[in-house]
Scaffold this motif. Structure first.
Motif, PDB file in Angstrom:
ATOM      1  N   ALA A 322       0.835  -3.490  -3.324  1.00 29.96           N
ATOM      2  CA  ALA A 322       1.538  -3.260  -2.061  1.00 29.96           C
ATOM      3  C   ALA A 322       2.834  -2.486  -2.287  1.00 29.96           C
ATOM      4  CB  ALA A 322       1.834  -4.591  -1.375  1.00 29.96           C
ATOM      5  N   VAL A 323       3.533  -2.791  -3.372  1.00 28.85           N
ATOM      6  CA  VAL A 323       4.767  -2.072  -3.697  1.00 28.85           C
ATOM      7  C   VAL A 323       4.473  -0.596  -3.943  1.00 28.85           C
ATOM      8  CG1 VAL A 323       6.520  -1.806  -5.499  1.00 28.85           C
ATOM      9  CG2 VAL A 323       6.052  -4.067  -4.550  1.00 28.85           C
ATOM     10  N   GLU A 324       3.382  -0.311  -4.648  1.00 27.53           N
ATOM     11  CA  GLU A 324       3.015   1.086  -4.896  1.00 27.53           C
ATOM     12  C   GLU A 324       2.688   1.806  -3.583  1.00 27.53           C
ATOM     13  OE1 GLU A 324       0.278   3.458  -8.042  1.00 27.53           O
ATOM     14  OE2 GLU A 324      -0.765   1.923  -6.848  1.00 27.53           O
ATOM     15  N   ILE A 325       1.950   1.143  -2.712  1.00 24.17           N
ATOM     16  CA  ILE A 325       1.604   1.756  -1.425  1.00 24.17           C
ATOM     17  C   ILE A 325       2.857   1.963  -0.584  1.00 24.17           C
ATOM     18  CG2 ILE A 325       0.352   1.410   0.738  1.00 24.17           C
ATOM     19  CD1 ILE A 325      -1.742  -0.167  -0.884  1.00 24.17           C
ATOM     20  N   GLN A 326       3.729   0.960  -0.556  1.00 23.68           N
ATOM     21  CA  GLN A 326       4.975   1.076   0.214  1.00 23.68           C
ATOM     22  C   GLN A 326       5.821   2.244  -0.282  1.00 23.68           C
ATOM     23  OE1 GLN A 326       5.793  -0.829   2.825  1.00 23.68           O
ATOM     24  NE2 GLN A 326       7.934  -1.408   2.811  1.00 23.68           N
ATOM     25  N   ASN A 327       5.904   2.398  -1.585  1.00 26.42           N
ATOM     26  CA  ASN A 327       6.675   3.480  -2.168  1.00 26.42           C
ATOM     27  C   ASN A 327       6.108   4.836  -1.739  1.00 26.42           C
ATOM     28  OD1 ASN A 327       8.724   4.537  -4.031  1.00 26.42           O
ATOM     29  ND2 ASN A 327       7.005   5.102  -5.339  1.00 26.42           N
ATOM     30  N   ALA A 328       4.802   4.961  -1.757  1.00 27.11           N
ATOM     31  CA  ALA A 328       4.161   6.216  -1.345  1.00 27.11           C
ATOM     32  C   ALA A 328       4.352   6.469   0.149  1.00 27.11           C
ATOM     33  CB  ALA A 328       2.674   6.170  -1.691  1.00 27.11           C
ATOM     34  N   LEU A 329       4.227   5.431   0.957  1.00 27.41           N
ATOM     35  CA  LEU A 329       4.423   5.575   2.398  1.00 27.41           C
ATOM     36  C   LEU A 329       5.842   6.036   2.719  1.00 27.41           C
ATOM     37  CD1 LEU A 329       2.650   2.340   3.698  1.00 27.41           C
ATOM     38  CD2 LEU A 329       1.927   4.680   4.191  1.00 27.41           C
ATOM     39  N   THR A 330       6.806   5.413   2.067  1.00 24.54           N
ATOM     40  CA  THR A 330       8.208   5.716   2.342  1.00 24.54           C
ATOM     41  C   THR A 330       8.571   7.135   1.925  1.00 24.54           C
ATOM     42  OG1 THR A 330       8.739   3.382   2.000  1.00 24.54           O
ATOM     43  CG2 THR A 330      10.574   4.917   1.987  1.00 24.54           C
ATOM     44  N   GLN A 331       7.973   7.616   0.863  1.00 29.91           N
ATOM     45  CA  GLN A 331       8.238   8.990   0.436  1.00 29.91           C
ATOM     46  C   GLN A 331       7.710  10.005   1.448  1.00 29.91           C
ATOM     47  OE1 GLN A 331       6.923   9.760  -3.577  1.00 29.91           O
ATOM     48  NE2 GLN A 331       7.913   7.929  -4.390  1.00 29.91           N
ATOM     49  N   LYS A 332       6.633   9.660   2.135  1.00 32.22           N
ATOM     50  CA  LYS A 332       6.054  10.566   3.125  1.00 32.22           C
ATOM     51  C   LYS A 332       6.706  10.404   4.495  1.00 32.22           C
ATOM     52  CE  LYS A 332       1.397  10.736   1.106  1.00 32.22           C
ATOM     53  NZ  LYS A 332       1.285  12.217   1.048  1.00 32.22           N
ATOM     54  N   TRP A 333       6.821   9.153   4.945  1.00 37.14           N
ATOM     55  CA  TRP A 333       7.356   8.862   6.281  1.00 37.14           C
ATOM     56  C   TRP A 333       8.315   7.675   6.125  1.00 37.14           C
ATOM     57  CZ3 TRP A 333       1.933   8.956   5.437  1.00 37.14           C
ATOM     58  CH2 TRP A 333       1.332  10.173   5.784  1.00 37.14           C
ATOM     59  N   ALA A 334       9.588   7.953   6.181  1.00 30.47           N
ATOM     60  CA  ALA A 334      10.613   6.976   5.795  1.00 30.47           C
ATOM     61  C   ALA A 334      10.491   5.638   6.504  1.00 30.47           C
ATOM     62  CB  ALA A 334      12.004   7.573   6.030  1.00 30.47           C
ATOM     63  N   THR A 335      10.097   5.650   7.771  1.00 24.02           N
ATOM     64  CA  THR A 335      10.090   4.400   8.535  1.00 24.02           C
ATOM     65  C   THR A 335       8.715   4.051   9.086  1.00 24.02           C
ATOM     66  OG1 THR A 335      10.797   5.623  10.511  1.00 24.02           O
ATOM     67  CG2 THR A 335      12.518   4.570   9.182  1.00 24.02           C
ATOM     68  N   LEU A 336       7.672   4.560   8.455  1.00 20.34           N
ATOM     69  CA  LEU A 336       6.330   4.172   8.908  1.00 20.34           C
ATOM     70  C   LEU A 336       6.065   2.705   8.588  1.00 20.34           C
ATOM     71  CD1 LEU A 336       3.521   4.779  10.030  1.00 20.34           C
ATOM     72  CD2 LEU A 336       2.849   5.549   7.745  1.00 20.34           C
ATOM     73  N   ALA A 337       6.572   2.236   7.459  1.00 19.17           N
ATOM     74  CA  ALA A 337       6.304   0.869   7.018  1.00 19.17           C
ATOM     75  C   ALA A 337       7.521  -0.024   7.208  1.00 19.17           C
ATOM     76  CB  ALA A 337       5.876   0.862   5.557  1.00 19.17           C
TER      77      ALA A 337
END
Length: 388
Positions: A322-337
């Motif tokens: 989950a941490v890896e996915i969160q990191n990738a999400l945040t790099q693409k869209w800062a507040t998607l997650a």
């Protein structure tokens, strides 16, 4: 002791002043209404309501009326009194089927992902309600937050968390090879969103429907389509585990997941897709929105642990993923997650590594906002899998 004696004259004068004020007020009321009995009755009711006591304490402590802007100490003073405690406004109004309040007054990640068997009572609606408040949820300042490497975790356990270490130990999720790699299912499949435009449905319960084009099954279908377009095999379990009874939905879904894992041992990622629900005591409904993407809800990953004493050997591996996915999400869209939430319950995640509960929006969001968020989440995970 000296300080205590020094304050006594001040308190005595304060009480005397209050008595003179009350006597003057009584005389004024009698003169004003011409009915001594009614005036005395009204005065006694006013004094008994604790407004007088609150005003006096406010003057002594130096805060505004009705508890506005109280310090923690002042609130503690008031809370110890059965007379004054009831005059305190709630700093954290209670939220929907969860143990937590709405966004403005509460750390965002505490806006509970569905408790294991907590259905809650939501207001029934057949049309899109007005006044839904949109919030972009980010990490707060509570000591329970752990933040590093573009990742925030709201930690409901007592475990110390090292985000860089978790990120370094994230498991690989191979997309190649024989058999399906992903299982999407819904412990609470009938959960639905605010009706909007052509997205109208017949309710089976408040904000729930058996219409799989309008409930969580639809969001799962959209996510599955993204994975399949990336060449990743997907099994989408569309069973309504929360119908006809919402209770024991996790008990039923765990049997379905176990059966799927037995039939498809190639599965490396399991996503239990839900939506959150946020409503204040006054009926105000909240929806979570990404500040990075238009017409898009936020997603929140919920991870279980063994903190409650239940056997759960996989929780650290799941959290690392989950941490890896969160990191990738945040790099693409800062507040998607929204921040990841680590809970004491297992949420059936003990069955396998690579198991995550994903909340897509809240009941205040529209289905289209949820679809956008779900597809972006799936796209990011697909990229991680195909690049590994």
């Amino acid at each position: 002791m000296r300080k205590r004696r020094a304050t006594r004259p001040l308190l005595r004068w304060l009480r005397m002043g209050a008595a003179v004020f009350v006597a003057w007020l009584a005389a004024w009321l009698i003169w004003l209404v011409g009915d001594p009995a009614a005036a005395v009755r009204d005065l006694l009711e006013w004094a008994d309501s604790a407004q007088l006591a609150t005003s006096l304490l406010a003057a002594e402590l130096g805060f505004r009326e009705q508890g506005e802007g109280l310090s923690g100490w002042d609130r503690l003073v008031l809370a110890q009194s059965s007379l004054l405690g009831g005059t305190l406004p709630s700093r954290q109004p209670a939220a929907e089927p969860s143990d937590s309040p709405p966004p403005e007054s509460q750390d965002p990640a505490e806006l509970d992902p569905d408790g294991e068997e907590d259905g809650g009572d939501l207001p029934t609606t057949t049309t899109a309600p007005e006044g839904i408040i949109a919030k972009t949820m980010v990490a707060g300042t509570s000591a329970k937050y752990v933040t590093a490497e573009n990742v925030s975790i709201y930690n409901h356990t007592d475990y110390a968390l090292d985000i860089p270490a978790l990120l370094a130990n994230a498991p690989s999720l191979p997309a190649e090879g024989e058999g399906p790699k992903i299982l999407i299912y819904h412990s609470h499949a009938t959960e639905a969103y605010t009706m909007d435009g052509t997205d109208v449905y017949e309710e089976s319960d408040s904000y729930r429907t058996l219409n799989t084009e309008q409930n969580m099954v639809r969001v799962g279908e959209e996510m599955a389509a993204v994975f399949e377009a990336a060449g990743i095999g997907v099994i989408h379990d569309t069973t309504l585990y929360d119908y006809p009874s919402y209770n024991n939905a996790y008990v039923r879904s765990v049997e379905g997941v176990a059966a799927a894992l037995k039939e498809y041992p190639s599965i490396v990622l399991l996503l239990d897709v839900h939506r959150d629900a946020l409503v204040a005591n006054d009926g105000t409904i909240y929806k979570v929105v990404s500040g990075s993407v238009d017409n898009c809800a936020q997603v929140m990953m919920v991870l279980g642990s063994d903190a409650s004493g239940q056997v759960h050997p996989n929780w650290k591996v799941n959290l690392s993923l989950a941490v890896e996915i969160q990191n990738a999400l945040t790099q693409k869209w800062a507040t998607l997650a929204r921040p990841i939430v680590l809970r004491t319950s297992r949420f059936n995640q003990h069955l396998s590594t690579g198991t995550i509960l994903v909340e897509v929006g809240t009941h205040g969001n529209t289905l289209q906002e949820a679809i956008t968020a779900g597809r972006l989440y799936a796209r990011t995970v697909a990229e991680l899998m195909t690049q590994s």
